[in-house]
Scaffold this active site. Structure first.
Site, PDB file in Angstrom:
ATOM      1  N   HIS A 170      -7.776  -0.247  -9.795  1.00  0.00           N
ATOM      2  CA  HIS A 170      -7.755   0.809  -8.784  1.00  0.00           C
ATOM      3  C   HIS A 170      -6.764   1.917  -9.130  1.00  0.00           C
ATOM      4  O   HIS A 170      -7.081   3.099  -8.990  1.00  0.00           O
ATOM      5  CB  HIS A 170      -7.415   0.209  -7.417  1.00  0.00           C
ATOM      6  CG  HIS A 170      -7.280   1.238  -6.341  1.00  0.00           C
ATOM      7  ND1 HIS A 170      -8.313   2.088  -5.987  1.00  0.00           N
ATOM      8  CD2 HIS A 170      -6.219   1.584  -5.547  1.00  0.00           C
ATOM      9  CE1 HIS A 170      -7.901   2.892  -5.014  1.00  0.00           C
ATOM     10  NE2 HIS A 170      -6.642   2.618  -4.741  1.00  0.00           N
ATOM     11  N   ASP A 201       0.827  -1.196   0.000  1.00  0.00           N
ATOM     12  CA  ASP A 201       0.000   0.000   0.000  1.00  0.00           C
ATOM     13  C   ASP A 201       0.869   1.256   0.000  1.00  0.00           C
ATOM     14  O   ASP A 201       1.924   1.283   0.627  1.00  0.00           O
ATOM     15  CB  ASP A 201      -0.899   0.005   1.238  1.00  0.00           C
ATOM     16  CG  ASP A 201      -2.035   0.996   1.115  1.00  0.00           C
ATOM     17  OD1 ASP A 201      -2.630   1.065   0.027  1.00  0.00           O
ATOM     18  OD2 ASP A 201      -2.313   1.698   2.088  1.00  0.00           O
TER      19      ASP A 201
END
Length: 315
Positions: A227, A154
């Site tokens: 995404h 992330d």
């Protein structure tokens, strides 16, 4: 004076090991008393942080305190207001929704030790409890290798820490609020049973990166609503960035698992555009997730917190 990251709250630094997000609503029973109570709390809040950093000098304690648009109007009605601080209103497409929820005061606390997080929140609540109501309290954690709860590294798209302050901190475009930041907080719940049934190949196409190595896929290999494609934002042909500190949370026995998204930005319009693009493009993450909350807060600089504590915004 130029932008000075040293005068900002902790809005551009690492996401932390143990994390807590607390959102509170003002009771709005006695405006003058609540204004005075906030002044005392803000003063005590900064002292509590200084004390805990002495008590646990290896704890890497970081904290941010912010106020929503409605809270700013109520607490500081005669003071200037950050240019882009507005009430967050639900964003929606035909398929998905990013709801607006209650929230006046926002606390984002992280440290290496859960005990430090506990102590800070506990001491804060000694001063907040009498005139606020807790809307949400979410405890998060650092997952393996800094990965999101869905298994991917992330924050790769976020700016490097050396450059991050320029993306997170308000500059001379709004001088009174320089070194502050716009924080958007949004709680996601994931249907992990759906996600975990997907093959690794499909998951990679959905995120736009390799799961193990984190290498970005070629554009032709990604889904059109991957995404890292759907969430991109450009203004005048220039790709925009914000500082993301997404944090996993979970009660694994009950299956309550998700991501608390926190985005710090110099400009709220950038974060808002990213959210709108995710909806417009049908970001794949939305296909197995429910969004539970959303609110915009302004994080004052530390010198502005001093002004609040001294009552200067109420004169």
């Amino acid at each position: 004076m130029p932008m000075n990251p040293a005068k900002a709250q902790d809005v551009w630094k690492d996401a932390g090991e143990h994390v807590q997000f607390t959102v509170l609503e003002l009771n709005r029973q006695d405006q003058e008393k609540e204004q005075e109570a906030i002044q005392e709390f803000v003063d005590r809040y900064q002292a509590i942080i200084r004390s805990l950093r002495i008590r646990d000098n290896k704890g890497n304690l970081k904290a941010s305190l912010g106020f929503s648009s409605a809270a700013w109007d109520y607490l500081f009605p005669d003071a200037p207001k950050p240019k882009e601080l507005e009430p967050y209103e639900t964003l929606a497409s035909e398929e998905y929704s990013m709801p607006a929820t209650k929230g006046d005061i926002f606390l984002h606390i992280r440290a290496n030790d859960e005990a430090v997080v506990y102590e800070l929140i506990s001491q804060c609540m000694l001063f907040l409890r009498d005139f606020t109501t807790v809307v949400d309290e979410t405890k998060g954690f650092r997952y393996f290798e800094g990965r999101a709860i869905i298994g991917f590294i992330d924050g790769t798209e976020a700016p490097q820490v050396e450059d991050a302050a320029d993306y997170a901190i308000v500059g001379d475009e709004d001088p009174f609020f320089e070194n502050g930041s716009y924080a958007f907080a949004q709680k996601w719940r994931h249907h992990m049973d759906i996600w975990n049934k997907l093959t690794t190949e499909i998951q990679e196409k959905a995120v736009g990166r390799k799961k193990f190595s984190d290498l970005e896929l070629d554009e032709k290999e990604k889904f059109k609503n991957a995404h890292n494609v759907a969430s991109q934002a450009e203004i005048d042909g220039v790709e925009q960035k914000i500082v993301r500190m997404n944090v996993p949370y979970s009660d694994p026995a009950t299956g309550n698992t998700g991501t608390y998204f926190i985005g710090y930005s110099r400009y709220w319009k950038v974060t808002k555009l990213m959210l709108e693009n995710m909806l417009k493009n049908g970001d794949y993450l939305l296909t197995f997730s429910d969004i539970l909350s959303g609110q915009l807060f302004f994080i004052p600089s530390r010198p502005l917190l001093d002004k609040i504590a001294d009552g200067e915004l109420n004169k």
